[in-house]
Design an enzyme around this catalytic site. Structure first.
Site, PDB file in Angstrom:
ATOM      1  CB  SER A 260      24.870   6.178  33.987  1.00 47.71           C
ATOM      2  OG  SER A 260      24.804   6.001  32.581  1.00 47.71           O
ATOM      3  CE  LYS A 261      30.814  11.852  35.773  1.00 48.16           C
ATOM      4  NZ  LYS A 261      31.198  11.513  37.117  1.00 48.16           N
ATOM      5  NE  ARG A 262      27.166   3.020  29.704  1.00 46.68           N
ATOM      6  CZ  ARG A 262      26.091   2.397  29.222  1.00 46.68           C
ATOM      7  NH1 ARG A 262      25.865   2.365  27.935  1.00 46.68           N
ATOM      8  NH2 ARG A 262      25.233   1.811  30.042  1.00 46.68           N
TER       9      ARG A 262
END
Ligand code: GLU
Length: 491
Positions: A260-262
């Site tokens: 994910s982006k995180r």
């Protein structure tokens, strides 16, 4: 991504463009988004393998999706590769510019009887799919036009061209990473090669381009493994050799979930803006899914020498920001001071406060930065931390004192700063050594520990509770600036 479509440059309409016996790899991104971290690793693996074998890595921009391909994305891909120092050979190839060649190949398959016109309507295709799903079959197209007489074709329907794929037997890929992968042909569709509007499908374009570019090794994400089976059928129909295949496992988040982006699913440009060095990012990426004993740190040459395809693991690699940060810290400490000054300056174009800081860069501040670098680089894991550590060089008077540091400025310490200023004012030949002597003498005369003097001094000179060694700070800032900053805080 938003943005308008662009006009790709023309491409010579020939068949084989490169005749070579040596290794040719390619990186083939779709310009529908930025160069993300997974793509960068794919590019790196292709680059390493080509370098190791004395071959070439080509770059093909797969821009056939006209709606979603943008000029911004292409620029971001080229910029990202350049920043990572993953140079490609020859001119960039734009897939869309080769559409006529793709059509020509589809038509040649038609002529050789390895493909056929399909006039099925959208409704017929939808019904076929529904029926196949209901019956639990993965082959969705039922072969409606496979053996039908084209004379019975309805008028006014623009046919697609479909591959006459084998209906029995197996399609096999001998993959360097995945091993032998087998598909039952009965489960594979007669895939569309050319759409009714004459545009090639992705599957055809990739095969024709890889062939024409002389690609010997395809190294890409394992999300393309099923495509390899379909592409193999096209290679077979064309009686072309399939390149050596390596499908590398995707990068997952630290908990094993989809990245994910995180967790780091960001564009390479974001890593640049976070202050990572290209060499550190390359080193981090090469270890994502590939290993060479326990070795963690690789120079570029070591990577090239050690890299090999069968050593790539089959399970998904896990992205770990902390590890990347530590590695980056290592690279920063190893970098020579002048190169860090240069990289410091370059990263300013990518960080929010960069422009203001850039305006303060001149020969004098560059020299101060260079002088402070041995000490700054020991404390920084990223260029952003380096910028933060160098705050004292660029800070305007009166300094902004961070809250943690402000509590150290009491009436007593302000008085102390005033007296210390007088002691330092007596130093004329201003160096780290002479100021140290003056401070030690001052501490001794006042019956104070050096730390009790150094800490308020640090706050007054840097506005922070941590900084490079205080004598380095004194030397870097110089006599005049130090005395002025001390006067600002003195009681
Ligand atoms: N354009 C494809 C992608 O960006 C890669 C195709 C390939 O490597 O064959 O995922």
């Amino acid at each position: 991504m938003s943005g308008s479509c662009y006009t790709p440059p023309p491409f010579p309409h020939t068949s084989r463009l490169i005749m070579t016996d040596s290794v040719v790899t390619r990186f083939a991104p779709s310009p529908t988004g930025f160069l993300h971290i997974g793509g960068a690793r794919t590019a790196l693996f292709n680059w390493l393998y080509a370098k190791k074998r004395g071959g070439k890595m080509l770059l093909r921009i797969e821009d056939t999706d006209r709606e979603r391909s943008t000029k911004e994305a292409i620029d971001a891909i080229l910029d990202g590769l350049k920043w990572l120092e993953l140079d490609w050979d020859d001119d960039v190839i734009y897939q869309f510019s080769r559409a006529a060649r793709h059509r020509e190949v589809a038509e040649s398959l038609l002529a050789s009887g390895r493909a056929y016109h399909c006039y099925a309507t959208a409704e017929e295709l939808a019904a076929m799919r529904e029926k196949a799903r209901a019956e639990g079959r993965t082959r969705l197209y039922d072969g409606l036009w496979r053996d039908r007489d084209p004379a019975t074709a309805p008028s006014g329907v623009k046919p697609t061209i479909r591959l006459k794929a084998p209906q029995t037997g197996e399609t096999v890929i001998e993959d360097q990473v995945q091993g032998r992968v087998v598909w039952q042909n009965e489960n594979l569709d007669d895939l569309v090669l050319l759409r009714g509007d004459g545009t090639p499908t992705y599957m055809l374009a990739v095969v024709v381009d890889d062939h024409d570019m002389g690609v010997t090794h395809v190294i890409r994400g394992d999300d393309h493994l099923i495509n390899a089976a379909r592409q193999k059928q096209i290679y077979d129909a064309l009686e072309w050799d399939i390149p050596n295949m390596s499908h590398i496992p995707l990068i997952h988040g630290p908990d094993g979930s989809k990245l994910s982006k995180r967790h780091g699913a960001l564009g390479v440009d974001a890593y640049r803006a976070m202050g990572y060095l290209p060499a550190a990012l390359r080193n981090y990426l090469v270890r994502l899914g590939w290993s060479h004993g326990d070795q963690e740190i690789f120079s570029t040459q070591e990577m090239i020498d050690a890299f090999d395809l069968p050593a790539i693991g089959r399970s998904a690699a896990r992205f770990d920001f902390a590890k990347l940060e530590n590695l980056n810290g290592h690279y920063i400490r190893q970098s020579d001071d002048q190169s860090l000054v240069t990289q410091f300056e370059q990263v300013l174009d990518y960080v929010p406060e960069g422009a203001a800081l850039k305006a303060k860069l001149n020969d004098a501040t560059r020299a101060q930065l260079l002088r402070a670098m041995p000490s700054l680089k020991e404390r920084a894991k990223t260029l952003i931390e380096l910028i933060s550590g160098a705050y004292f060089i660029f800070a305007d008077r009166p300094l902004e004192i961070e809250p943690k540091a402000a509590v150290l400025l009491t009436p007593e310490t302000r008085t102390l700063i005033g007296r210390l200023r007088i002691a330092l004012e007596a130093v004329t030949d201003w160096t780290a050594e002479t100021t140290e002597t003056a401070m030690r003498n001052f501490a001794e005369q006042n019956n104070l520990k050096l730390g009790a003097v150094a800490q308020p001094l640090r706050v007054a000179l840097t506005g922070r509770t941590t900084s490079p060694g205080i004598f380095d700070v004194l030397a870097v800032l110089g006599r005049q600036e130090c005395l002025a900053r001390l006067a600002d805080q003195a009681a």
